[in-house]
Design an enzyme around this catalytic site. Structure first.
Site, PDB file in Angstrom:
ATOM      1  N   HIS A 142       4.080  34.503  25.282  1.00  0.00           N
ATOM      2  CA  HIS A 142       3.554  34.150  26.747  1.00  0.00           C
ATOM      3  C   HIS A 142       2.349  34.165  26.448  1.00  0.00           C
ATOM      4  O   HIS A 142       1.576  34.949  25.946  1.00  0.00           O
ATOM      5  CB  HIS A 142       4.021  35.105  27.656  1.00  0.00           C
ATOM      6  CG  HIS A 142       3.394  34.819  28.899  1.00  0.00           C
ATOM      7  ND1 HIS A 142       3.786  33.805  29.882  1.00  0.00           N
ATOM      8  CD2 HIS A 142       2.471  35.515  29.550  1.00  0.00           C
ATOM      9  CE1 HIS A 142       3.254  33.811  31.026  1.00  0.00           C
ATOM     10  NE2 HIS A 142       2.161  34.714  30.727  1.00  0.00           N
ATOM     11  N   ARG A 170      11.834  -4.193  15.211  1.00  0.00           N
ATOM     12  CA  ARG A 170      11.484  -4.306  13.630  1.00  0.00           C
ATOM     13  C   ARG A 170      12.659  -4.601  13.017  1.00  0.00           C
ATOM     14  O   ARG A 170      13.780  -4.238  13.266  1.00  0.00           O
ATOM     15  CB  ARG A 170      10.666  -3.173  13.102  1.00  0.00           C
ATOM     16  CG  ARG A 170       9.731  -2.810  13.779  1.00  0.00           C
ATOM     17  CD  ARG A 170       8.756  -1.583  13.026  1.00  0.00           C
ATOM     18  NE  ARG A 170       8.345  -1.731  11.593  1.00  0.00           N
ATOM     19  CZ  ARG A 170       7.333  -2.605  11.431  1.00  0.00           C
ATOM     20  NH1 ARG A 170       6.261  -2.776  12.271  1.00  0.00           N
ATOM     21  NH2 ARG A 170       7.166  -2.923  10.103  1.00  0.00           N
ATOM     22  N   ALA A 191       0.865  -1.143   0.182  1.00  0.00           N
ATOM     23  CA  ALA A 191       0.078  -0.124   0.075  1.00  0.00           C
ATOM     24  C   ALA A 191       0.902   1.243  -0.118  1.00  0.00           C
ATOM     25  O   ALA A 191       1.993   1.243   0.717  1.00  0.00           O
ATOM     26  CB  ALA A 191      -0.827  -0.079   1.113  1.00  0.00           C
ATOM     27  N   LYS A 196      -0.819   7.347  16.177  1.00  0.00           N
ATOM     28  CA  LYS A 196      -0.850   8.539  16.892  1.00  0.00           C
ATOM     29  C   LYS A 196      -2.440   9.057  16.699  1.00  0.00           C
ATOM     30  O   LYS A 196      -2.775   9.885  17.675  1.00  0.00           O
ATOM     31  CB  LYS A 196      -0.065   9.869  16.081  1.00  0.00           C
ATOM     32  CG  LYS A 196       1.300   9.819  16.233  1.00  0.00           C
ATOM     33  CD  LYS A 196       1.930   8.386  16.301  1.00  0.00           C
ATOM     34  CE  LYS A 196       3.497   8.411  16.517  1.00  0.00           C
ATOM     35  NZ  LYS A 196       3.997   7.089  16.579  1.00  0.00           N
ATOM     36  N   ALA A 212      10.348   7.801  10.324  1.00  0.00           N
ATOM     37  CA  ALA A 212      10.146   8.065   9.233  1.00  0.00           C
ATOM     38  C   ALA A 212      10.736   9.266   8.401  1.00  0.00           C
ATOM     39  O   ALA A 212      10.905   9.292   7.316  1.00  0.00           O
ATOM     40  CB  ALA A 212       8.259   8.239   9.065  1.00  0.00           C
ATOM     41  N   ILE A 243       7.488   1.560  20.646  1.00  0.00           N
ATOM     42  CA  ILE A 243       6.213   1.043  20.051  1.00  0.00           C
ATOM     43  C   ILE A 243       5.515   0.359  21.456  1.00  0.00           C
ATOM     44  O   ILE A 243       4.386   0.753  21.709  1.00  0.00           O
ATOM     45  CB  ILE A 243       6.187  -0.204  19.104  1.00  0.00           C
ATOM     46  CG1 ILE A 243       6.936   0.333  17.950  1.00  0.00           C
ATOM     47  CG2 ILE A 243       4.978  -0.656  18.931  1.00  0.00           C
ATOM     48  CD1 ILE A 243       7.175  -0.597  16.775  1.00  0.00           C
ATOM     49  N   GLY A 262       3.193   2.893   2.935  1.00  0.00           N
ATOM     50  CA  GLY A 262       4.117   1.717   3.717  1.00  0.00           C
ATOM     51  C   GLY A 262       3.660   1.667   5.037  1.00  0.00           C
ATOM     52  O   GLY A 262       2.720   2.053   5.270  1.00  0.00           O
ATOM     53  N   GLY A 270       9.363  -3.035  25.732  1.00  0.00           N
ATOM     54  CA  GLY A 270       9.162  -1.605  26.117  1.00  0.00           C
ATOM     55  C   GLY A 270       9.932  -0.531  25.517  1.00  0.00           C
ATOM     56  O   GLY A 270      10.413   0.351  26.257  1.00  0.00           O
TER      57      GLY A 270
END
Length: 466
Positions: free
Chosen positions: A445, A275, A39, A53, A320, A187, A42, A184
């Site tokens: 501010h 990965r 796809a 996200k 990425a 991901i 990627g 941990g």
């Protein structure tokens, strides 16, 4: 495209790196073909960064709504998982369509199919297995951007139906009520944040002494402390020995920790141990690979002339934005253009709440490099925007070279850290900006970024006193 078409550039893989390269090359006038086996977008866009996200945004809203009574906003949030899945998928599809439009507008040609390199003599010859059959094409230059895939550890029971990984979990229509996360790292930490935000039972089992082991120790400790505060059960320095299925269909995970054995039960188990670079295409023609990554030098050049490699298949963090930068740099090398993106300074981000963002060296890395280090930490507890929004205690940590009075590293753990890291990346990359220059910049501010200014002022004062 027609059979045996000749291109200036062929790109294999349409993830962030491959797409950036193809758009850059085609926009510069190179006849460019990009080949994607699955796809467009990627892993990152379809089953990685973006859907993760999206879910984290939703879970953060859920947690904030649940805590709203403290500021007079009274409600009892509920998760509609079908709507959540639809939101996730629409976010992905919208960005995929946007990327397809960008590729088309640049003039790059796109083919969906499995690519293999047939020959590298004279021109590079590529075979593509598509749904309509096999076709071949040729090019002067080729960029490999074949990405990565989930590492599946050798654990008894790893192939049970109760076991999943981030790719599959991000496509699920229903979320498990409880989850054991094996790993941990980034991901695993982001998924732990997502599930704890929703109030679901989460257990993290990590083999190393701490979560986010590649980050500054203070960030790792704080991230772990916040997750525990929100209900996560975390076991570091632990090893999973087996996974089995209980009589009720639940997952039973056995693990060793401090010489003792224990078990934990959950509806599902997620593998998040890392990965693996997909280097099959490269290895099939003898491109040099070391420790599972393609060897590169000089902006992505591999051991085979006119073939470049970028992104997850090369050394360094699998990010990425790194892949995209490397893709553009490889094209600039092909064009013999020196206007490249700074290749050695890569910001890293974790989209937990609070966010984490780092760039450059940690204090210990700078000391190991022989730098006379000075560091400061500015807490966000007195930052007006953080107080207004009720953020968790966070900080901005800056690491500087005492002699040169220049920034060499920054570690942030606070709201909007991933947006603010750009200023600090720029400050380090320029190499001519002093701490005084950075401290003298006016910041609006009330903003979270005022904490960056405070950190620079503290650093300037500490340098003056030393």
């Amino acid at each position: 495209m027609a059979a045996n078409d000749i291109y200036d550039l062929i790109v294999i893989g349409a993830g962030p790196g491959g797409s950036a390269a193809a758009i850059k090359a085609a926009s510069a006038g190179l006849r460019t073909l990009i080949i994607e086996k699955d796809a467009i977008g990627g892993t990152c866009l379809n089953r990685g960064c973006i859907p993760t996200k999206a879910l984290l945004h939703a879970s953060c809203l859920y947690r904030q709504a649940a805590a709203g009574s403290s500021i007079g906003v009274n409600c009892t949030p509920e998760i509609d998982e079908s709507v959540l899945a639809s939101y996730r998928d629409k976010t992905v599809s919208s960005l995929v369509e946007g990327l397809k439009t960008s590729l088309k507008a640049s003039g790059a040609e796109v083919v969906i199919g499995k690519a293999s390199i047939v020959s590298t003599e004279d021109l590079i010859r590529v075979s593509i297995e598509t749904s309509d059959g096999i076709m071949e094409c040729q090019a002067k230059d080729l960029i490999l951007a074949t990405g990565s895939e989930t590492v599946i550890p050798d654990i008894p029971g790893i192939d049970l139906d109760v076991v999943t990984d981030s790719d599959r979990l991000l496509k699920a229509d229903r979320l498990p009520s409880s989850l054991v996360i094996i790993g941990g790292g980034v991901i695993g930490t982001e998924f732990a944040s997502f599930f704890t935000d929703l109030g679901r039972k989460v257990t993290v089992i990590e083999g190393l002494p701490r979560m986010l082991s590649g980050f500054d120790k203070e960030i790792s400790r704080n991230a772990q402390m916040i997750l525990k505060k929100r209900g996560a059960d975390i076991h570091t320095g632990s090893r999973v020995t087996s996974i089995s299925e209980g009589e009720d269909g639940s997952a039973v995970v056995a693990y060793e920790s401090d010489g003792k054995t224990a078990t934990v039960t959950a509806e599902a188990v997620m593998i998040a141990v890392g990965r693996r670079a997909v280097t099959d295409v490269a290895e099939s023609i003898g491109i040099k690979v070391t420790d599972g990554r393609i060897d590169t030098e000089g902006l992505g050049r591999t051991s085979v002339e006119h073939i470049y490699a970028i992104g997850d298949i090369t050394a360094g963090p699998q990010l990425a934005h790194k892949a995209s930068a490397e893709g553009e740099n490889a094209v600039m090398s092909i064009l013999d253009d020196n206007s490249i993106i700074w290749p050695d300074l890569i910001p890293a981000c974790v989209y937990t709440s609070p966010e984490i963002a780092c760039v450059g060296m940690t204090e210990s890395e700078a000391e190991a490099a022989g730098i006379d280090v000075v560091s400061v930490r500015a807490l966000t507890s007195a930052n007006a925007k953080s107080v207004i929004t009720g953020e968790e205690r966070g900080f901005v940590k800056l690491v500087a070279d005492r002699t040169e009075r220049k920034l060499v590293g920054a570690q942030l753990m606070c709201a909007n850290a991933t947006d603010m890291i750009g200023e600090l990346t720029l400050a380090i990359s320029q190499g001519i900006t002093t701490i005084e220059d950075c401290a003298s910049v006016m910041r609006a501010h009330p903003t979270y970024e005022e904490c960056v200014g405070e950190a620079f002022r503290l650093l300037e004062k500490k340098l003056d006193e030393s």
